[in-house]
Design a protein around this motif. Structure first.
Motif, PDB file in Angstrom:
ATOM      1  N   GLY A  11       0.820  -1.208   0.000  1.00  0.00           N
ATOM      2  CA  GLY A  11       0.000   0.000   0.000  1.00  0.00           C
ATOM      3  C   GLY A  11       0.854   1.259   0.000  1.00  0.00           C
ATOM      4  N   PRO A  14      -0.483   7.164   2.741  1.00  0.00           N
ATOM      5  CA  PRO A  14       0.385   7.868   3.700  1.00  0.00           C
ATOM      6  C   PRO A  14       1.105   6.933   4.672  1.00  0.00           C
ATOM      7  CG  PRO A  14      -1.807   8.862   3.628  1.00  0.00           C
ATOM      8  CD  PRO A  14      -1.863   7.674   2.737  1.00  0.00           C
ATOM      9  N   ALA A  15       0.431   5.871   5.134  1.00  0.00           N
ATOM     10  CA  ALA A  15       1.060   4.956   6.098  1.00  0.00           C
ATOM     11  C   ALA A  15       2.206   4.192   5.434  1.00  0.00           C
ATOM     12  CB  ALA A  15       0.028   3.978   6.664  1.00  0.00           C
ATOM     13  N   GLU A  34       1.824  -1.487  -4.769  1.00  0.00           N
ATOM     14  CA  GLU A  34       0.614  -0.652  -4.823  1.00  0.00           C
ATOM     15  C   GLU A  34      -0.286  -1.209  -5.928  1.00  0.00           C
ATOM     16  OE1 GLU A  34      -1.085   1.838  -3.257  1.00  0.00           O
ATOM     17  OE2 GLU A  34      -2.478   1.566  -4.923  1.00  0.00           O
ATOM     18  N   LYS A  35      -1.543  -1.461  -5.567  1.00  0.00           N
ATOM     19  CA  LYS A  35      -2.422  -2.074  -6.569  1.00  0.00           C
ATOM     20  C   LYS A  35      -2.904  -1.080  -7.622  1.00  0.00           C
ATOM     21  CE  LYS A  35      -6.746  -1.820  -3.969  1.00  0.00           C
ATOM     22  NZ  LYS A  35      -7.811  -2.558  -3.307  1.00  0.00           N
ATOM     23  N   ASN A  43      -7.201   6.100  -4.099  1.00  0.00           N
ATOM     24  CA  ASN A  43      -7.448   6.743  -2.813  1.00  0.00           C
ATOM     25  C   ASN A  43      -8.347   7.966  -2.937  1.00  0.00           C
ATOM     26  OD1 ASN A  43      -5.760   4.906  -1.708  1.00  0.00           O
ATOM     27  ND2 ASN A  43      -4.000   6.259  -1.572  1.00  0.00           N
ATOM     28  N   GLY A  46     -11.247  13.592   2.326  1.00  0.00           N
ATOM     29  CA  GLY A  46     -12.031  14.818   2.303  1.00  0.00           C
ATOM     30  C   GLY A  46     -11.452  15.918   1.414  1.00  0.00           C
ATOM     31  N   GLY A  47     -10.315  16.471   1.655  1.00  0.00           N
ATOM     32  CA  GLY A  47      -9.739  16.456   2.906  1.00  0.00           C
ATOM     33  C   GLY A  47      -8.457  17.283   2.996  1.00  0.00           C
ATOM     34  N   VAL A  48      -7.957  17.226   4.191  1.00  0.00           N
ATOM     35  CA  VAL A  48      -6.725  17.968   4.478  1.00  0.00           C
ATOM     36  C   VAL A  48      -5.629  17.052   5.004  1.00  0.00           C
ATOM     37  CG1 VAL A  48      -7.839  20.186   4.983  1.00  0.00           C
ATOM     38  CG2 VAL A  48      -7.485  18.560   6.842  1.00  0.00           C
ATOM     39  N   ARG A 105      -5.745  13.622  -3.432  1.00  0.00           N
ATOM     40  CA  ARG A 105      -4.866  12.481  -3.199  1.00  0.00           C
ATOM     41  C   ARG A 105      -4.246  11.973  -4.509  1.00  0.00           C
ATOM     42  NH1 ARG A 105      -5.745   9.583   1.587  1.00  0.00           N
ATOM     43  NH2 ARG A 105      -4.167   8.186   0.735  1.00  0.00           N
ATOM     44  N   ALA A 129      -0.984  -7.370  -3.574  1.00  0.00           N
ATOM     45  CA  ALA A 129      -0.547  -8.461  -2.693  1.00  0.00           C
ATOM     46  C   ALA A 129      -1.799  -9.282  -2.392  1.00  0.00           C
ATOM     47  CB  ALA A 129       0.041  -7.889  -1.408  1.00  0.00           C
ATOM     48  N   ASP A 158      -2.415  -1.514   3.797  1.00  0.00           N
ATOM     49  CA  ASP A 158      -3.310  -1.689   2.652  1.00  0.00           C
ATOM     50  C   ASP A 158      -4.715  -1.161   2.905  1.00  0.00           C
ATOM     51  OD1 ASP A 158      -3.342  -3.750   4.509  1.00  0.00           O
ATOM     52  OD2 ASP A 158      -3.890  -5.307   3.093  1.00  0.00           O
ATOM     53  N   ASP A 298      -4.951   2.998   8.276  1.00  0.00           N
ATOM     54  CA  ASP A 298      -6.338   2.519   8.265  1.00  0.00           C
ATOM     55  C   ASP A 298      -6.414   1.002   8.403  1.00  0.00           C
ATOM     56  OD1 ASP A 298      -7.128   5.129   7.860  1.00  0.00           O
ATOM     57  OD2 ASP A 298      -8.369   4.702   6.100  1.00  0.00           O
ATOM     58  N   GLY A 310      -6.807  11.417  10.020  1.00  0.00           N
ATOM     59  CA  GLY A 310      -6.499  10.047   9.585  1.00  0.00           C
ATOM     60  C   GLY A 310      -5.104   9.966   8.999  1.00  0.00           C
ATOM     61  N   THR A 311      -4.790  10.935   8.103  1.00  0.00           N
ATOM     62  CA  THR A 311      -3.490  10.873   7.425  1.00  0.00           C
ATOM     63  C   THR A 311      -2.338  11.011   8.415  1.00  0.00           C
ATOM     64  OG1 THR A 311      -3.667  13.239   6.997  1.00  0.00           O
ATOM     65  CG2 THR A 311      -4.324  11.768   5.210  1.00  0.00           C
TER      66      THR A 311
HETATM   67  C1  LIG Z   1     -14.235  10.794   2.818  1.00  0.00           C
HETATM   68  C2  LIG Z   1     -12.993  10.772   3.632  1.00  0.00           C
HETATM   69  C3  LIG Z   1     -12.518  11.949   4.154  1.00  0.00           C
HETATM   70  C4  LIG Z   1     -11.346  11.964   4.891  1.00  0.00           C
HETATM   71  N1  LIG Z   1     -10.855  13.153   5.279  1.00  0.00           N
HETATM   72  C5  LIG Z   1      -9.664  13.198   5.902  1.00  0.00           C
HETATM   73  C6  LIG Z   1      -9.059  14.436   6.170  1.00  0.00           C
HETATM   74  O1  LIG Z   1      -9.570  15.495   5.805  1.00  0.00           O
HETATM   75  N2  LIG Z   1      -7.856  14.439   6.817  1.00  0.00           N
HETATM   76  C7  LIG Z   1      -7.265  13.274   7.188  1.00  0.00           C
HETATM   77  O2  LIG Z   1      -6.165  13.341   7.784  1.00  0.00           O
HETATM   78  N3  LIG Z   1      -7.818  12.089   6.935  1.00  0.00           N
HETATM   79  C8  LIG Z   1      -8.985  11.999   6.283  1.00  0.00           C
HETATM   80  N4  LIG Z   1      -9.532  10.806   5.967  1.00  0.00           N
HETATM   81  C9  LIG Z   1      -8.858   9.561   6.421  1.00  0.00           C
HETATM   82  C10 LIG Z   1      -7.606   9.289   5.597  1.00  0.00           C
HETATM   83  O3  LIG Z   1      -7.893   9.365   4.234  1.00  0.00           O
HETATM   84  C11 LIG Z   1      -7.053   7.907   5.937  1.00  0.00           C
HETATM   85  O4  LIG Z   1      -6.963   7.765   7.330  1.00  0.00           O
HETATM   86  C12 LIG Z   1      -5.674   7.715   5.322  1.00  0.00           C
HETATM   87  O5  LIG Z   1      -5.735   7.813   3.931  1.00  0.00           O
HETATM   88  C13 LIG Z   1      -5.127   6.341   5.694  1.00  0.00           C
HETATM   89  O6  LIG Z   1      -3.903   6.132   5.027  1.00  0.00           O
HETATM   90  P1  LIG Z   1      -3.396   4.651   4.756  1.00  0.00           P
HETATM   91  O7  LIG Z   1      -2.077   4.785   4.081  1.00  0.00           O
HETATM   92  O8  LIG Z   1      -3.505   3.861   5.987  1.00  0.00           O
HETATM   93  O9  LIG Z   1      -4.478   3.998   3.775  1.00  0.00           O
HETATM   94  P2  LIG Z   1      -4.910   4.452   2.320  1.00  0.00           P
HETATM   95  O10 LIG Z   1      -4.730   5.890   2.114  1.00  0.00           O
HETATM   96  O11 LIG Z   1      -6.273   3.872   2.129  1.00  0.00           O
HETATM   97  O12 LIG Z   1      -3.882   3.690   1.362  1.00  0.00           O
HETATM   98  C14 LIG Z   1      -3.926   2.292   1.203  1.00  0.00           C
HETATM   99  C15 LIG Z   1      -3.212   1.960  -0.103  1.00  0.00           C
HETATM  100  O13 LIG Z   1      -3.081   0.543  -0.206  1.00  0.00           O
HETATM  101  C16 LIG Z   1      -3.367   0.135  -1.535  1.00  0.00           C
HETATM  102  N5  LIG Z   1      -3.762  -1.274  -1.433  1.00  0.00           N
HETATM  103  C17 LIG Z   1      -4.846  -1.791  -0.792  1.00  0.00           C
HETATM  104  N6  LIG Z   1      -4.825  -3.139  -0.834  1.00  0.00           N
HETATM  105  C18 LIG Z   1      -3.705  -3.483  -1.525  1.00  0.00           C
HETATM  106  C19 LIG Z   1      -3.133  -4.724  -1.894  1.00  0.00           C
HETATM  107  N7  LIG Z   1      -3.698  -5.904  -1.515  1.00  0.00           N
HETATM  108  N8  LIG Z   1      -1.988  -4.732  -2.617  1.00  0.00           N
HETATM  109  C20 LIG Z   1      -1.394  -3.550  -2.976  1.00  0.00           C
HETATM  110  N9  LIG Z   1      -1.903  -2.335  -2.648  1.00  0.00           N
HETATM  111  C21 LIG Z   1      -3.024  -2.309  -1.918  1.00  0.00           C
HETATM  112  C22 LIG Z   1      -4.469   1.092  -1.968  1.00  0.00           C
HETATM  113  O14 LIG Z   1      -4.586   1.161  -3.370  1.00  0.00           O
HETATM  114  C23 LIG Z   1      -3.987   2.394  -1.326  1.00  0.00           C
HETATM  115  O15 LIG Z   1      -3.132   3.096  -2.183  1.00  0.00           O
HETATM  116  C24 LIG Z   1     -10.684  10.741   5.196  1.00  0.00           C
HETATM  117  C25 LIG Z   1     -11.157   9.550   4.669  1.00  0.00           C
HETATM  118  C26 LIG Z   1     -12.288   9.553   3.868  1.00  0.00           C
HETATM  119  C27 LIG Z   1     -12.746   8.268   3.252  1.00  0.00           C
END
Ligand SMILES: Cc1cc2nc3c(=O)[nH]c(=O)nc-3n(C[C@H](O)[C@H](O)[C@H](O)COP(=O)(O)OP(=O)(O)OC[C@H]3O[C@@H](n4cnc5c(N)ncnc54)[C@H](O)[C@@H]3O)c2cc1C
Length: 426
Positions: A11, A14-15, A34-35, A43, A46-48, A105, A129, A158, A298, A310-311
């Motif tokens: 994935g 941001p994480a 990355e899928k 992805n 909202g957001g910020v 994003r 994956a 992911d 997430d 969240g980010t």
């Molecule tokens: C509507 C909405 C509004 C939001 N607003 C905000 C905001 O304003 N500010 C804020 O800080 N947070 C906000 N969030 C939350 C924030 O977007 C998430 O907490 C943050 O993106 C989590 O990051 P992550 O890297 O954990 O997961 P993600 O950003 O979901 O990234 C996961 C990545 O893994 C990839 N992936 C998934 N499965 C696989 C696999 N099996 N193999 C390869 N790749 C894979 C996906 O394609 C993706 O690129 C919001 C969320 C939503 C839905």
């Protein structure tokens, strides 16, 4: 391909990128899978993004990153059928000391991912994956359609549905009550129109949260981008299931509200997307480590729904996961004992401290949906009563307002709600 890396990160959100950057910078061999066609294509938010946490990975990132606007005003709207009460905080300090930036994003994630690449991580897009690879009960890599990838540690970043965390037995299926379905539209408007409608200077932005529409736990959001608005709603999945409403209908109802419609009038729909948010809080945080694997962002259900963050939790957990791997390598082993220090790092950081602080709030609101509907409606009615000018004596009006309040909610339930709010937030 059957190669072995110090770490494979699944994935490029941001994480994942925070973890990959941290490890690659320390000289570890890191592969990111990355899928999506490229980071960000799958992805939405909202957001910020927040300055404080993003800067830990990219100092002064706003000078080069594809950001839209810096936020100078935070708005909280309490809607009723044909009115709103607006609580707003605008501060010139946010013009000097940036706090948060609106971004798309699809633009920001590739830029962010490039930092990890520059630090030495290898990113392979369009590669999913599919499963974790196990050897003698230990996770030793992941399977993909292109072949197996071996690593000392897999970092599952992911996202909300994390297949990998489930396959590793670290978390159950995502529970409905702990999940919000968000749908969002990106609406194009001329830059000047956005600045006029939201009373903004060039590059200044607004982040708005709205409650009080629809029959259940619904929240709306609006963010100003350079020449688009991000407008959307989030609905608790359980609530959605029970009410049999379609999320798109909720969004349409939201957009048609007489206080919202003028802000998006004549806008052109550019994008429609939907995504889940894991809003269950501390009690739903997954197990975050096992032999050969860590879970971040997430995927581990690390979202602070109360502050709409969240980010920053994702980036911080990614950094901590990366640091755990670096430490484990130095300490001569990736045993589950060495990796389990990651949970403690999360507990010591704002990530789990904040979620723990708010531990009972998600369940409280779930059991008390009147906070999302009845109170905003009452607030609007009270403001309306207060402002109508006629022959009624003010003493009579105040009495009438009190009467209205007590007719909608008993004295006891008002006191109870005030007490609970005080206890939950103090
Ligand atoms: C509507 C909405 C509004 C939001 N607003 C905000 C905001 O304003 N500010 C804020 O800080 N947070 C906000 N969030 C939350 C924030 O977007 C998430 O907490 C943050 O993106 C989590 O990051 P992550 O890297 O954990 O997961 P993600 O950003 O979901 O990234 C996961 C990545 O893994 C990839 N992936 C998934 N499965 C696989 C696999 N099996 N193999 C390869 N790749 C894979 C996906 O394609 C993706 O690129 C919001 C969320 C939503 C839905």
């Amino acid at each position: 391909m059957t190669e072995k890396f110090d770490s494979v990160v699944v994935g490029a959100g941001p994480a994942g990128i925070a973890a990959a950057y941290t490890m690659a910078k320390a000289g570890l061999s890191v592969l990111v899978l990355e899928k999506g066609e490229k980071p960000g294509t799958k992805n939405m938010f909202g957001g910020v993004i927040f300055r404080h946490h993003t800067e830990k990975l990219a100092p002064e990132f706003w000078t080069t990153a594809p950001i839209e606007r810096h936020v100078v005003e935070y708005q909280y709207w309490f809607l009723s059928k044909q009115s709103h009460v607006l609580l707003s905080h605008r501060n010139q300090k946010f013009n000097g000391q940036y706090n948060a930036f609106t971004v798309h994003r699809a633009k920001f994630d590739p830029w962010f991912a490039k930092r990890a690449e520059d630090a030495g991580a290898v990113i392979i897009n369009r590669t999913t994956a599919d499963n974790v690879l196990k050897e003698n009960g230990k996770i030793v890599g992941v399977t993909t359609e292109r072949g197996d990838v071996l690593a000392d540690v897999v970092i599952a970043a992911d996202g909300v549905n994390s297949m990998l965390a489930k396959q590793a037995g670290l978390r159950p299926e995502t529970p409905e009550a702990a999940t919000v379905l968000a749908v969002k539209e990106v609406i194009a408007l001329p830059k000047q129109k956005i600045e006029d409608r939201f009373n903004l200077g060039p590059d200044e932005g607004v982040a708005a949260l709205l409650v009080g529409f629809g029959p259940g736990m619904h929240a709306g959001f609006m963010y100003t981008n350079r020449d688009t608005l991000s407008v959307g709603i989030g609905v608790n999945m359980k609530d959605l299931d029970e009410s049999k409403r379609r999320p798109n209908d909720v969004l349409e109802q939201f957009k048609a509200h007489p206080s919202i419609a003028p802000l998006i009038k004549d806008g052109e729909l550019k994008e429609y997307s939907a995504h889940l948010i894991p809003e269950g809080g501390y009690d739903y945080v997954s197990n975050v480590s096992t032999d050969g694997m860590l879970v971040a962002g997430d995927a581990a259900m690390l979202v602070n729904a109360i502050n709409w963050e969240g980010t920053n939790l994702a980036m911080t957990s990614g950094i901590l996961a990366g640091e755990t791997v670096i430490r484990a390598k130095k300490n001569g082993g990736f045993s589950s004992r060495n990796l389990s220090t990651y949970r403690q790092q999360l507990e010591n950081s704002f990530v789990l401290k904040d979620l723990k602080k708010y531990r009972y709030i998600p369940k409280f609101f779930e059991a008390n949906p009147h906070f999302f509907v009845e109170y905003p409606d009452m607030l609007n009615e009270l403001f309306y009563m207060w402002h109508v000018v006629d022959d009624e004596l003010k003493a009579d009006r105040i009495k009438r307002m009190k009467g209205y309040l007590l007719k909608r909610r008993s004295r006891l339930s008002l006191l109870k709600d005030a007490y609970h709010m005080w206890r939950l937030f103090s």
